[in-house]
Design an enzyme around this catalytic site. Structure first.
Site, PDB file in Angstrom:
ATOM      1  N   GLU A   4       0.850  -1.192   0.000  1.00  0.00           N
ATOM      2  CA  GLU A   4       0.000   0.000   0.000  1.00  0.00           C
ATOM      3  C   GLU A   4       0.885   1.242   0.000  1.00  0.00           C
ATOM      4  O   GLU A   4       2.092   1.137   0.226  1.00  0.00           O
ATOM      5  CB  GLU A   4      -0.882  -0.008   1.265  1.00  0.00           C
ATOM      6  CG  GLU A   4      -1.743  -1.258   1.377  1.00  0.00           C
ATOM      7  CD  GLU A   4      -2.663  -1.242   2.591  1.00  0.00           C
ATOM      8  OE1 GLU A   4      -2.429  -0.417   3.513  1.00  0.00           O
ATOM      9  OE2 GLU A   4      -3.611  -2.039   2.602  1.00  0.00           O
ATOM     10  N   GLY A  13       4.764  -1.146   3.232  1.00  0.00           N
ATOM     11  CA  GLY A  13       5.689  -1.894   2.385  1.00  0.00           C
ATOM     12  C   GLY A  13       6.261  -3.065   3.143  1.00  0.00           C
ATOM     13  O   GLY A  13       5.642  -4.135   3.235  1.00  0.00           O
ATOM     14  N   GLY A  29      31.967  -0.901 -21.670  1.00  0.00           N
ATOM     15  CA  GLY A  29      32.360   0.495 -21.855  1.00  0.00           C
ATOM     16  C   GLY A  29      31.192   1.317 -22.373  1.00  0.00           C
ATOM     17  O   GLY A  29      30.028   1.046 -22.047  1.00  0.00           O
ATOM     18  N   GLU A  36       9.092  -7.700  -3.431  1.00  0.00           N
ATOM     19  CA  GLU A  36       8.942  -9.029  -2.794  1.00  0.00           C
ATOM     20  C   GLU A  36       9.875  -9.170  -1.590  1.00  0.00           C
ATOM     21  O   GLU A  36      10.399 -10.251  -1.297  1.00  0.00           O
ATOM     22  CB  GLU A  36       9.134 -10.150  -3.812  1.00  0.00           C
ATOM     23  CG  GLU A  36       8.194  -9.942  -5.006  1.00  0.00           C
ATOM     24  CD  GLU A  36       7.607 -11.202  -5.571  1.00  0.00           C
ATOM     25  OE1 GLU A  36       7.633 -12.233  -4.867  1.00  0.00           O
ATOM     26  OE2 GLU A  36       7.096 -11.137  -6.702  1.00  0.00           O
ATOM     27  N   GLY A  37      10.061  -8.074  -0.885  1.00  0.00           N
ATOM     28  CA  GLY A  37      10.900  -8.076   0.319  1.00  0.00           C
ATOM     29  C   GLY A  37      12.268  -7.507   0.006  1.00  0.00           C
ATOM     30  O   GLY A  37      13.014  -8.088  -0.779  1.00  0.00           O
TER      31      GLY A  37
HETATM   32  N1  COS Z   1       4.442 -19.007   5.481  1.00  0.00           N
HETATM   33  C1  COS Z   1       3.300 -19.127   6.244  1.00  0.00           C
HETATM   34  N2  COS Z   1       3.129 -18.463   7.404  1.00  0.00           N
HETATM   35  C2  COS Z   1       4.119 -17.652   7.822  1.00  0.00           C
HETATM   36  C3  COS Z   1       5.321 -17.493   7.085  1.00  0.00           C
HETATM   37  C4  COS Z   1       5.455 -18.202   5.884  1.00  0.00           C
HETATM   38  N3  COS Z   1       6.562 -18.091   5.146  1.00  0.00           N
HETATM   39  N4  COS Z   1       6.104 -16.622   7.748  1.00  0.00           N
HETATM   40  C5  COS Z   1       5.450 -16.246   8.853  1.00  0.00           C
HETATM   41  N5  COS Z   1       4.239 -16.877   8.904  1.00  0.00           N
HETATM   42  C6  COS Z   1       3.246 -16.786   9.962  1.00  0.00           C
HETATM   43  C7  COS Z   1       3.871 -17.090  11.303  1.00  0.00           C
HETATM   44  O1  COS Z   1       3.833 -18.473  11.573  1.00  0.00           O
HETATM   45  C8  COS Z   1       3.009 -16.307  12.263  1.00  0.00           C
HETATM   46  O2  COS Z   1       1.841 -17.037  12.548  1.00  0.00           O
HETATM   47  P1  COS Z   1       1.033 -16.840  13.932  1.00  0.00           P
HETATM   48  O3  COS Z   1       0.253 -15.603  13.805  1.00  0.00           O
HETATM   49  O4  COS Z   1       0.161 -18.054  14.017  1.00  0.00           O
HETATM   50  O5  COS Z   1       2.043 -16.769  15.051  1.00  0.00           O
HETATM   51  C9  COS Z   1       2.604 -15.082  11.450  1.00  0.00           C
HETATM   52  O6  COS Z   1       2.775 -15.437  10.072  1.00  0.00           O
HETATM   53  C10 COS Z   1       3.457 -13.904  11.760  1.00  0.00           C
HETATM   54  O7  COS Z   1       4.793 -14.274  11.455  1.00  0.00           O
HETATM   55  P2  COS Z   1       6.042 -13.402  11.888  1.00  0.00           P
HETATM   56  O8  COS Z   1       6.069 -13.234  13.372  1.00  0.00           O
HETATM   57  O9  COS Z   1       7.232 -13.992  11.227  1.00  0.00           O
HETATM   58  O10 COS Z   1       5.695 -12.004  11.277  1.00  0.00           O
HETATM   59  P3  COS Z   1       6.542 -10.776  11.276  1.00  0.00           P
HETATM   60  O11 COS Z   1       5.633  -9.615  11.499  1.00  0.00           O
HETATM   61  O12 COS Z   1       7.719 -10.880  12.192  1.00  0.00           O
HETATM   62  O13 COS Z   1       7.041 -10.770   9.768  1.00  0.00           O
HETATM   63  C11 COS Z   1       8.346  -9.976   7.985  1.00  0.00           C
HETATM   64  C12 COS Z   1       7.876  -9.827   9.412  1.00  0.00           C
HETATM   65  C13 COS Z   1       9.445  -9.001   7.781  1.00  0.00           C
HETATM   66  C14 COS Z   1       8.886 -11.369   7.748  1.00  0.00           C
HETATM   67  C15 COS Z   1       7.180  -9.736   7.012  1.00  0.00           C
HETATM   68  O14 COS Z   1       6.437  -8.600   7.399  1.00  0.00           O
HETATM   69  C16 COS Z   1       7.700  -9.514   5.618  1.00  0.00           C
HETATM   70  O15 COS Z   1       8.069 -10.448   4.933  1.00  0.00           O
HETATM   71  N6  COS Z   1       7.719  -8.251   5.184  1.00  0.00           N
HETATM   72  C17 COS Z   1       8.069  -7.922   3.817  1.00  0.00           C
HETATM   73  C18 COS Z   1       6.837  -7.890   3.000  1.00  0.00           C
HETATM   74  C19 COS Z   1       7.158  -7.888   1.558  1.00  0.00           C
HETATM   75  O16 COS Z   1       7.923  -8.694   1.078  1.00  0.00           O
HETATM   76  N7  COS Z   1       6.534  -6.967   0.850  1.00  0.00           N
HETATM   77  C20 COS Z   1       6.771  -6.824  -0.561  1.00  0.00           C
HETATM   78  C21 COS Z   1       5.575  -7.284  -1.304  1.00  0.00           C
HETATM   79  S1  COS Z   1       5.921  -7.131  -3.019  1.00  0.00           S
HETATM   80  S2  COS Z   1       4.643  -8.416  -3.659  1.00  0.00           S
END
Ligand code: COS
Length: 399
Positions: A127, A131, A339, A363-364
């Site tokens: 959004e 991000g 070059g 995608e992160g």
């Molecule tokens: N597959 C399935 N479930 C997942 C998972 C995965 N790969 N990773 C995490 N989860 C689940 C966890 O198990 C957790 O579940 P519960 O609620 O039951 O505990 C929940 O999701 C939250 O997980 P987590 O604590 O890891 O979340 P965070 O807030 O710490 O995640 C990150 C932070 C940075 C990992 C996440 O916000 C992220 O990837 N951000 C980047 C987003 C992105 O890539 N945006 C670009 C989009 S362009 S299309």
């Protein structure tokens, strides 16, 4: 451990390589020049079976395993990152998510048309103000008698102007934070779904990128992937597949940089000899080759884990981080080898350099991948607020 591809995988690679060289390559430069999203080329890619590569044949897909899918994506990524983005979004973010979370009815309704390219899909997570902190969705979904109404905005949505179906992530109950999110299957052909093209991008000029306003968008009650509250997990699992395909595409860029630079360095002469005979040029070629091979092996490892159904979020993040950063390096180095000739689009290195830059962002970001890797190494979450850190860490933190 066996690094040899099967005969079938070799054949699929050769076919994808030939298709890229004969069909994708020549259109990529022209599409980039004209800022043209080439819907015809998307159709040709679909005809090859690449849009639904990992979708089982019973739903209209090619039924490939992830490793083989990665090989196809590498080849298309070498030819055109804009078309590779189409494959990544359609196959990894949309189709794989439908496969994992969809009901039988949803799969049968959407997948065949997505695999043929008749319908395009898009992935509405990001959004304007959301991000990296993907859980913090501002888009809201409100229950009605017959379903849901969604209001909000999405940003940087690939294919948003052409999609028939959008996976839209929205908050249903802000108090529940990430456990209040849901992933809705939204029909884009309704007045409240308002995409507009984003102009002025550095690269991916052949790709469609949209900002989307969601204004009282209606969704039937059953058009949810998983349950209400599963939305964050749906998004994260989609990104496990999406990041893999971005990484695979970047292997293609690294490989293309090696091939084009070697070829140019053997032809171009200075000081009476091919520039490839100079040690400093060979050093650049060697750096690119090492990055291409290492990136490929990391992608293949993640692919094999996916095929074995084993956890792979960490390995996918490692592959995404290394392959995207390597592709940025390789594109930069390849221009150095070329070059002045590399500064114009007569050679693909110019386009690779512009197109690749986004891969360490979308995608992160690379920083997010490092935080995922760091958390796996330490068991400590560097993203949470201080109050959620374990006691010893709090005690060690400076005042
Ligand atoms: N597959 C399935 N479930 C997942 C998972 C995965 N790969 N990773 C995490 N989860 C689940 C966890 O198990 C957790 O579940 P519960 O609620 O039951 O505990 C929940 O999701 C939250 O997980 P987590 O604590 O890891 O979340 P965070 O807030 O710490 O995640 C990150 C932070 C940075 C990992 C996440 O916000 C992220 O990837 N951000 C980047 C987003 C992105 O890539 N945006 C670009 C989009 S362009 S299309």
């Amino acid at each position: 451990m066996d690094f040899d591809l099967t005969d079938e995988q070799e054949l699929i690679r050769e076919t994808a390589r030939k298709f890229t060289d004969e069909v994708v390559w020549e259109r990529a430069r022209e599409n980039a020049r004209r800022h043209h999203f080439d819907r015809d080329l998307v159709g040709l890619i679909a005809d090859q079976g690449y849009l639904g590569a990992i979708v089982p044949q019973e739903y209209g897909g090619a039924g490939l395993d992830y490793l083989t899918y990665g090989i196809v994506v590498e080849e298309i990524g070498r030819g055109d990152s804009a078309m590779r983005t189409v494959i990544s979004v359609q196959t990894s973010l949309v189709c794989s998510t439908l496969l994992k979370w969809g009901t039988e009815e949803q799969k049968r309704h959407y997948l065949p048309k997505l695999c043929t390219g008749e319908w395009l899909g898009c992935f509405g997570l990001t959004e304007p103000d959301t991000g990296s902190d993907a859980a913090n969705q501002r888009t809201r979904a409100r229950r009605t008698d017959d379903g849901w109404v969604i209001n909000g905005a999405k940003m940087w949505i690939s294919m948003g102007n052409h999609a028939k179906v959008a996976l839209v992530f929205a908050q249903t109950d802000p108090e529940l934070k990430h456990r209040g999110l849901a992933c809705f299957l939204v029909d884009c052909d309704q007045p409240g779904f308002q995409p507009s093209e984003i102009h002025g991008k550095m690269g991916l000029h052949g790709s469609d990128t949209a900002a989307i306003a969601l204004d009282d968008v209606h969704v039937p009650a059953d058009a949810i992937l998983g349950e209400v509250g599963d939305g964050f997990k749906v998004a994260m699992s989609a990104l496990d597949s999406g990041r893999y395909s971005v990484a695979a595409g970047c292997v293609g860029i690294c490989q293309g940089c090696v091939e084009e630079s070697v070829s140019y360095a053997k032809e171009r002469e200075q000081f009476g000899r091919p520039i490839g005979a100079f040690q400093l040029v060979q050093a650049m070629l060697a750096d690119m080759k090492v990055r291409a091979d290492a990136s490929r092996l990391l992608v293949w490892r993640a692919g094999v884990l996916k095929d074995q159904g084993r956890p792979n979020t960490l390995e996918t993040s490692i592959a995404k981080l290394y392959a995207t950063e390597s592709a940025v390096e390789c594109a930069n180095t390849a221009i150095q080898v070329h070059g002045g000739a590399g500064y114009v689009d007569d050679h693909p290195v110019e386009r690779w350099f512009r197109d690749v830059r986004v891969t360490t962002l979308y995608e992160g970001t690379s920083q997010i991948q490092k935080l995922i890797i760091g958390r796996a190494l330490t068991g400590l979450n560097a993203l949470v607020g201080d109050e959620q850190l374990p006691e010893p860490v709090k005690a060690a933190a400076p005042a």
